[in-house]
Design a protein around this motif. Structure first.
Motif, PDB file in Angstrom:
ATOM      1  N   TYR A  14       0.829  -1.194   0.000  1.00 46.26           N
ATOM      2  CA  TYR A  14       0.000   0.000   0.000  1.00 46.26           C
ATOM      3  C   TYR A  14       0.873   1.257   0.000  1.00 46.26           C
ATOM      4  O   TYR A  14       1.951   1.249   0.583  1.00 46.26           O
ATOM      5  CB  TYR A  14      -0.864   0.068   1.271  1.00 46.26           C
ATOM      6  CG  TYR A  14      -1.620  -1.191   1.596  1.00 46.26           C
ATOM      7  CD1 TYR A  14      -2.913  -1.380   1.139  1.00 46.26           C
ATOM      8  CD2 TYR A  14      -1.034  -2.184   2.374  1.00 46.26           C
ATOM      9  CE1 TYR A  14      -3.619  -2.534   1.454  1.00 46.26           C
ATOM     10  CE2 TYR A  14      -1.737  -3.349   2.688  1.00 46.26           C
ATOM     11  CZ  TYR A  14      -3.020  -3.519   2.222  1.00 46.26           C
ATOM     12  OH  TYR A  14      -3.709  -4.653   2.530  1.00 46.26           O
ATOM     13  N   VAL A  15       0.386   2.313  -0.624  1.00 53.81           N
ATOM     14  CA  VAL A  15       0.912   3.663  -0.434  1.00 53.81           C
ATOM     15  C   VAL A  15      -0.298   4.584  -0.333  1.00 53.81           C
ATOM     16  O   VAL A  15      -1.361   4.298  -0.893  1.00 53.81           O
ATOM     17  CB  VAL A  15       1.855   4.146  -1.559  1.00 53.81           C
ATOM     18  CG1 VAL A  15       3.143   3.356  -1.589  1.00 53.81           C
ATOM     19  CG2 VAL A  15       1.184   4.125  -2.914  1.00 53.81           C
ATOM     20  N   ASN A  16      -0.148   5.669   0.421  1.00 50.74           N
ATOM     21  CA  ASN A  16      -1.243   6.638   0.500  1.00 50.74           C
ATOM     22  C   ASN A  16      -1.202   7.561  -0.712  1.00 50.74           C
ATOM     23  O   ASN A  16      -0.226   7.567  -1.469  1.00 50.74           O
ATOM     24  CB  ASN A  16      -1.181   7.424   1.809  1.00 50.74           C
ATOM     25  CG  ASN A  16       0.031   8.329   1.898  1.00 50.74           C
ATOM     26  OD1 ASN A  16       1.036   8.121   1.220  1.00 50.74           O
ATOM     27  ND2 ASN A  16      -0.040   9.319   2.753  1.00 50.74           N
ATOM     28  N   LEU A  17      -2.236   8.306  -0.920  1.00 48.49           N
ATOM     29  CA  LEU A  17      -2.329   9.234  -2.041  1.00 48.49           C
ATOM     30  C   LEU A  17      -2.654  10.607  -1.470  1.00 48.49           C
ATOM     31  O   LEU A  17      -3.769  10.860  -1.017  1.00 48.49           O
ATOM     32  CB  LEU A  17      -3.421   8.776  -3.015  1.00 48.49           C
ATOM     33  CG  LEU A  17      -3.564   9.551  -4.311  1.00 48.49           C
ATOM     34  CD1 LEU A  17      -2.277   9.490  -5.128  1.00 48.49           C
ATOM     35  CD2 LEU A  17      -4.727   9.004  -5.122  1.00 48.49           C
ATOM     36  N   ILE A  18      -1.640  11.502  -1.452  1.00 46.81           N
ATOM     37  CA  ILE A  18      -1.824  12.814  -0.842  1.00 46.81           C
ATOM     38  C   ILE A  18      -2.152  13.915  -1.851  1.00 46.81           C
ATOM     39  O   ILE A  18      -2.613  14.976  -1.462  1.00 46.81           O
ATOM     40  CB  ILE A  18      -0.582  13.229  -0.025  1.00 46.81           C
ATOM     41  CG1 ILE A  18       0.650  13.323  -0.916  1.00 46.81           C
ATOM     42  CG2 ILE A  18      -0.354  12.274   1.130  1.00 46.81           C
ATOM     43  CD1 ILE A  18       1.828  14.027  -0.286  1.00 46.81           C
ATOM     44  N   ASP A  19      -1.894  13.672  -3.114  1.00 46.41           N
ATOM     45  CA  ASP A  19      -2.146  14.682  -4.148  1.00 46.41           C
ATOM     46  C   ASP A  19      -3.585  14.548  -4.653  1.00 46.41           C
ATOM     47  O   ASP A  19      -3.924  13.560  -5.309  1.00 46.41           O
ATOM     48  CB  ASP A  19      -1.164  14.490  -5.297  1.00 46.41           C
ATOM     49  CG  ASP A  19      -1.291  15.530  -6.386  1.00 46.41           C
ATOM     50  OD1 ASP A  19      -2.278  16.302  -6.380  1.00 46.41           O
ATOM     51  OD2 ASP A  19      -0.419  15.574  -7.261  1.00 46.41           O
ATOM     52  N   PRO A  20      -4.436  15.537  -4.375  1.00 49.14           N
ATOM     53  CA  PRO A  20      -5.834  15.434  -4.805  1.00 49.14           C
ATOM     54  C   PRO A  20      -6.001  15.462  -6.326  1.00 49.14           C
ATOM     55  O   PRO A  20      -7.035  15.063  -6.846  1.00 49.14           O
ATOM     56  CB  PRO A  20      -6.506  16.644  -4.157  1.00 49.14           C
ATOM     57  CG  PRO A  20      -5.404  17.594  -3.864  1.00 49.14           C
ATOM     58  CD  PRO A  20      -4.165  16.773  -3.651  1.00 49.14           C
ATOM     59  N   ASN A  21      -4.973  15.898  -7.032  1.00 51.96           N
ATOM     60  CA  ASN A  21      -5.044  15.948  -8.492  1.00 51.96           C
ATOM     61  C   ASN A  21      -4.518  14.679  -9.157  1.00 51.96           C
ATOM     62  O   ASN A  21      -4.670  14.512 -10.363  1.00 51.96           O
ATOM     63  CB  ASN A  21      -4.278  17.159  -9.014  1.00 51.96           C
ATOM     64  CG  ASN A  21      -4.889  18.460  -8.533  1.00 51.96           C
ATOM     65  OD1 ASN A  21      -6.108  18.619  -8.555  1.00 51.96           O
ATOM     66  ND2 ASN A  21      -4.066  19.368  -8.060  1.00 51.96           N
ATOM     67  N   TYR A  60       6.961   9.495  -5.750  1.00 50.56           N
ATOM     68  CA  TYR A  60       7.430  10.759  -5.208  1.00 50.56           C
ATOM     69  C   TYR A  60       6.457  11.892  -5.546  1.00 50.56           C
ATOM     70  O   TYR A  60       6.018  12.044  -6.677  1.00 50.56           O
ATOM     71  CB  TYR A  60       8.822  11.094  -5.758  1.00 50.56           C
ATOM     72  CG  TYR A  60       9.390  12.361  -5.179  1.00 50.56           C
ATOM     73  CD1 TYR A  60       9.934  12.373  -3.913  1.00 50.56           C
ATOM     74  CD2 TYR A  60       9.351  13.544  -5.900  1.00 50.56           C
ATOM     75  CE1 TYR A  60      10.443  13.535  -3.361  1.00 50.56           C
ATOM     76  CE2 TYR A  60       9.859  14.709  -5.364  1.00 50.56           C
ATOM     77  CZ  TYR A  60      10.397  14.701  -4.094  1.00 50.56           C
ATOM     78  OH  TYR A  60      10.896  15.852  -3.541  1.00 50.56           O
ATOM     79  N   GLY A  61       6.102  12.650  -4.521  1.00 50.59           N
ATOM     80  CA  GLY A  61       5.235  13.798  -4.720  1.00 50.59           C
ATOM     81  C   GLY A  61       3.760  13.501  -4.538  1.00 50.59           C
ATOM     82  O   GLY A  61       2.964  14.422  -4.369  1.00 50.59           O
ATOM     83  N   ILE A  62       3.376  12.222  -4.597  1.00 52.08           N
ATOM     84  CA  ILE A  62       1.960  11.904  -4.413  1.00 52.08           C
ATOM     85  C   ILE A  62       1.725  10.982  -3.222  1.00 52.08           C
ATOM     86  O   ILE A  62       0.578  10.774  -2.833  1.00 52.08           O
ATOM     87  CB  ILE A  62       1.329  11.290  -5.692  1.00 52.08           C
ATOM     88  CG1 ILE A  62       1.958   9.951  -6.066  1.00 52.08           C
ATOM     89  CG2 ILE A  62       1.391  12.268  -6.845  1.00 52.08           C
ATOM     90  CD1 ILE A  62       1.216   9.194  -7.153  1.00 52.08           C
ATOM     91  N   SER A  63       2.792  10.431  -2.634  1.00 50.65           N
ATOM     92  CA  SER A  63       2.659   9.529  -1.488  1.00 50.65           C
ATOM     93  C   SER A  63       3.688   9.854  -0.416  1.00 50.65           C
ATOM     94  O   SER A  63       4.823  10.215  -0.722  1.00 50.65           O
ATOM     95  CB  SER A  63       2.849   8.076  -1.929  1.00 50.65           C
ATOM     96  OG  SER A  63       1.843   7.692  -2.828  1.00 50.65           O
ATOM     97  N   THR A  64       3.270   9.691   0.844  1.00 48.36           N
ATOM     98  CA  THR A  64       4.182   9.943   1.965  1.00 48.36           C
ATOM     99  C   THR A  64       4.283   8.762   2.922  1.00 48.36           C
ATOM    100  O   THR A  64       5.107   8.772   3.819  1.00 48.36           O
ATOM    101  CB  THR A  64       3.718  11.164   2.773  1.00 48.36           C
ATOM    102  OG1 THR A  64       2.370  10.940   3.224  1.00 48.36           O
ATOM    103  CG2 THR A  64       3.799  12.442   1.951  1.00 48.36           C
ATOM    104  N   GLU A  65       3.427   7.774   2.734  1.00 46.38           N
ATOM    105  CA  GLU A  65       3.429   6.608   3.622  1.00 46.38           C
ATOM    106  C   GLU A  65       3.297   5.335   2.798  1.00 46.38           C
ATOM    107  O   GLU A  65       2.582   5.310   1.782  1.00 46.38           O
ATOM    108  CB  GLU A  65       2.264   6.671   4.618  1.00 46.38           C
ATOM    109  CG  GLU A  65       2.351   7.834   5.575  1.00 46.38           C
ATOM    110  CD  GLU A  65       1.160   7.899   6.523  1.00 46.38           C
ATOM    111  OE1 GLU A  65       0.376   6.926   6.586  1.00 46.38           O
ATOM    112  OE2 GLU A  65       1.034   8.917   7.191  1.00 46.38           O
ATOM    113  N   ALA A  66       3.981   4.288   3.242  1.00 42.24           N
ATOM    114  CA  ALA A  66       3.915   3.003   2.558  1.00 42.24           C
ATOM    115  C   ALA A  66       3.769   1.902   3.597  1.00 42.24           C
ATOM    116  O   ALA A  66       4.186   2.049   4.743  1.00 42.24           O
ATOM    117  CB  ALA A  66       5.183   2.779   1.734  1.00 42.24           C
ATOM    118  N   LYS A  67       3.159   0.810   3.160  1.00 43.05           N
ATOM    119  CA  LYS A  67       2.921  -0.318   4.060  1.00 43.05           C
ATOM    120  C   LYS A  67       3.073  -1.607   3.279  1.00 43.05           C
ATOM    121  O   LYS A  67       2.718  -1.678   2.102  1.00 43.05           O
ATOM    122  CB  LYS A  67       1.509  -0.219   4.639  1.00 43.05           C
ATOM    123  CG  LYS A  67       1.118  -1.343   5.562  1.00 43.05           C
ATOM    124  CD  LYS A  67      -0.302  -1.133   6.061  1.00 43.05           C
ATOM    125  CE  LYS A  67      -0.769  -2.285   6.908  1.00 43.05           C
ATOM    126  NZ  LYS A  67      -2.148  -2.069   7.389  1.00 43.05           N
TER     127      LYS A  67
END
Length: 72
Positions: A14-21, A60-67
């Motif tokens: 998993y990775v999170n998605l922080i960029d709303p675009n 890079y640039g769209i995710s800050t966490e990984a699992k």
């Protein structure tokens, strides 16, 4: 005795998605990393840290966490 052995496992990543675009993540990149790295490495905390860092670098640039979750 310190010998390595292969065992079947189910891996979820998993990775999170922080960029709303952003339209989404590249799941194939995550699983490609898993396939390439697990062939030649023994499972360890250091190895898992390396893989998680590679997940973040590939997003890079769209995710800050990984699992990663491994079920043996």
């Amino acid at each position: 005795e310190g010998a390595s052995c292969r065992v079947p496992a189910k891996v979820s990543v998993y990775v999170n998605l922080i960029d709303p675009n952003a339209k989404g993540i590249h799941m194939s990149r995550l699983y490609k990393t898993i396939q390439e790295k697990f062939i030649n490495e023994n499972l360890s905390f250091k190895f898992l840290q390396t893989i998680l860092n590679e997940f973040l670098l590939s997003h890079y640039g769209i995710s800050t966490e990984a699992k990663i979750k491994i079920n043996l």
